[in-house]
Design an enzyme around this catalytic site. Sequence first.
Site, PDB file in Angstrom:
ATOM      1  N   GLU A 194     -23.242   7.116  20.507  1.00 23.87           N
ATOM      2  CA  GLU A 194     -23.427   6.410  19.230  1.00 23.87           C
ATOM      3  C   GLU A 194     -24.813   5.798  19.157  1.00 23.87           C
ATOM      4  OE1 GLU A 194     -21.688   7.132  16.487  1.00 23.87           O
ATOM      5  OE2 GLU A 194     -19.906   6.530  17.605  1.00 23.87           O
ATOM      6  N   THR A 223     -27.516   7.324  19.194  1.00 22.25           N
ATOM      7  CA  THR A 223     -28.433   8.058  20.070  1.00 22.25           C
ATOM      8  C   THR A 223     -29.121   9.195  19.318  1.00 22.25           C
ATOM      9  OG1 THR A 223     -26.482   9.295  20.746  1.00 22.25           O
ATOM     10  CG2 THR A 223     -27.260   7.602  22.267  1.00 22.25           C
ATOM     11  N   GLY A 231     -16.343   5.349   3.310  1.00 17.96           N
ATOM     12  CA  GLY A 231     -16.858   4.147   3.984  1.00 17.96           C
ATOM     13  C   GLY A 231     -16.166   3.854   5.298  1.00 17.96           C
ATOM     14  N   SER A 282     -18.098   9.881   8.048  1.00 20.11           N
ATOM     15  CA  SER A 282     -19.042  10.767   7.360  1.00 20.11           C
ATOM     16  C   SER A 282     -18.560  11.357   6.045  1.00 20.11           C
ATOM     17  CB  SER A 282     -19.469  11.924   8.274  1.00 20.11           C
ATOM     18  OG  SER A 282     -20.148  11.415   9.349  1.00 20.11           O
ATOM     19  N   SER A 283     -18.010  10.500   5.200  1.00 18.86           N
ATOM     20  CA  SER A 283     -17.648  10.996   3.873  1.00 18.86           C
ATOM     21  C   SER A 283     -18.910  11.429   3.122  1.00 18.86           C
ATOM     22  CB  SER A 283     -16.881   9.934   3.085  1.00 18.86           C
ATOM     23  OG  SER A 283     -17.615   8.735   3.043  1.00 18.86           O
ATOM     24  N   ASP A 323     -24.200  13.775  11.675  1.00 17.98           N
ATOM     25  CA  ASP A 323     -23.098  13.946  10.723  1.00 17.98           C
ATOM     26  C   ASP A 323     -23.204  15.261   9.966  1.00 17.98           C
ATOM     27  OD1 ASP A 323     -22.790  11.399  11.607  1.00 17.98           O
ATOM     28  OD2 ASP A 323     -23.273  10.424   9.715  1.00 17.98           O
TER      29      ASP A 323
HETATM   30  C1  GLA Z   1     -24.292   7.187  11.145  1.00 22.77           C
HETATM   31  C2  GLA Z   1     -25.482   8.126  11.007  1.00 22.77           C
HETATM   32  C3  GLA Z   1     -25.604   9.046  12.224  1.00 22.77           C
HETATM   33  C4  GLA Z   1     -25.565   8.252  13.534  1.00 22.77           C
HETATM   34  C5  GLA Z   1     -24.392   7.268  13.532  1.00 22.77           C
HETATM   35  C6  GLA Z   1     -24.412   6.349  14.731  1.00 22.77           C
HETATM   36  O1  GLA Z   1     -23.106   7.929  11.107  1.00 22.77           O
HETATM   37  O2  GLA Z   1     -25.371   8.901   9.844  1.00 22.77           O
HETATM   38  O3  GLA Z   1     -26.775   9.803  12.132  1.00 22.77           O
HETATM   39  O4  GLA Z   1     -26.778   7.607  13.762  1.00 22.77           O
HETATM   40  O5  GLA Z   1     -24.366   6.461  12.359  1.00 22.77           O
HETATM   41  O6  GLA Z   1     -24.220   7.070  15.899  1.00 22.77           O
END
Ligand code: GLA
Length: 381
Positions: free
Chosen positions: A25, A27, A113, A117-118, A163
């Site tokens: 996360e 990263t 939200g 990744s919506s 994402d």
């Molecule tokens: C969001 C961002 C990703 C990533 C995460 C954290 O989802 O869209 O690119 O940085 O946060 O890991």
Amino acid sequence: MFAKCFGRRPRWTAAAPGRVNLIGEHTDYNDGFVLPMAIERYTTVAGDRNTKREVTLHSVTTGETASFSVRSKVQRGEPSWSNYVRGVVAGFQERGLKISGFDAVIDSTVPFGGGVSSSAALEVATATLLESIADEKLDPIEKALLCQRAEHQFAGVPCGIMDQFTSVLAQPDHALLLDCRSRTATPVSMTDPAITVLIINSNVRHKLVDGVYASRRNQCESAARILKVAALRDATLESLSDARDKMDAVVFRRARHVITENERTLEVARLIQSANWPKVGELMYASHTSLRDDYQVSCRELDTIVEIAQSMGEREGIVGCRMTGAGFGGCAVSLVRTEAVKVVARKIGESYENKTGSMPTIFSTRPAGGARMIFQGKSVS
Ligand code: GLA
């Protein structure tokens, strides 16, 4: 719905999944490693060309309709959800691809939200539809990058590549160990029937998230500059501790999270392949602690979920648990012994409600495949 809005049948329906990140996360924008998988929740965009040079979108979720012209370069506008589509259309235009006017209806089962990744699912579903509208297939990595640019320029979030990459390239039954520098993905099989991925949505979203995301990214970049490396991916705990006096204590902790999280991610990818679940679980908890204390992107609700899971532990069938996604609310991801999933979900739900007064939403998922066209009708024109 499309027929109801536009009086004809859609010609195409594209679907793109949300994702859950097992580990790795914050990263991705440090050129590091992530281990996400797509979830069995999708955003669909049903569409057809129209005869105007205008796009009309209807969102089933919000009940709103948005329109914009494609006569010139598409700009940001209202309502805010339309920016994900506008950004992707603008990306196609920038590439010199001809986008005619089109009508589309957007629907989604990806929690909005929730840190799954919506927004990437909407961008990637849109790009998949536009490939048909423009009659041009993009290279998958280029497609993910085009969607990421839409997020940067039209939603104002300087996100990494995880994402959009996952929503485009995920494989059924696999997580992806993604090297965010070389943008290569190694599939990691997740077919052990003994283990189920359980997602626990805290149903809270703290407002801080976008501003804090950008500030974390800046802190990482300043750590990399002090360490004289291209990105924190190239730093080690040793080089960081040597430079301790040269950096602010907060920047030091941010960098420590990224360096240790990269190590945990590579390790978890190896451990999953040898089905060493207890050790995978330990590293998931360690990741959460590091995100809570060093990176400071967790929140009370997510900590509560992880504490409940950890106190139930292996004894009750929980392998590991951690916050997932950008943080400040949204979801936690847990690996659970399959035979215990029902009981675990009920107990976590009850306990979370007792402690916070609100109800989580809990669902399990198998690793899903990436975006695809799910319906392609015959041309009527
Ligand atoms: C969001 C961002 C990703 C990533 C995460 C954290 O989802 O869209 O690119 O940085 O946060 O890991």
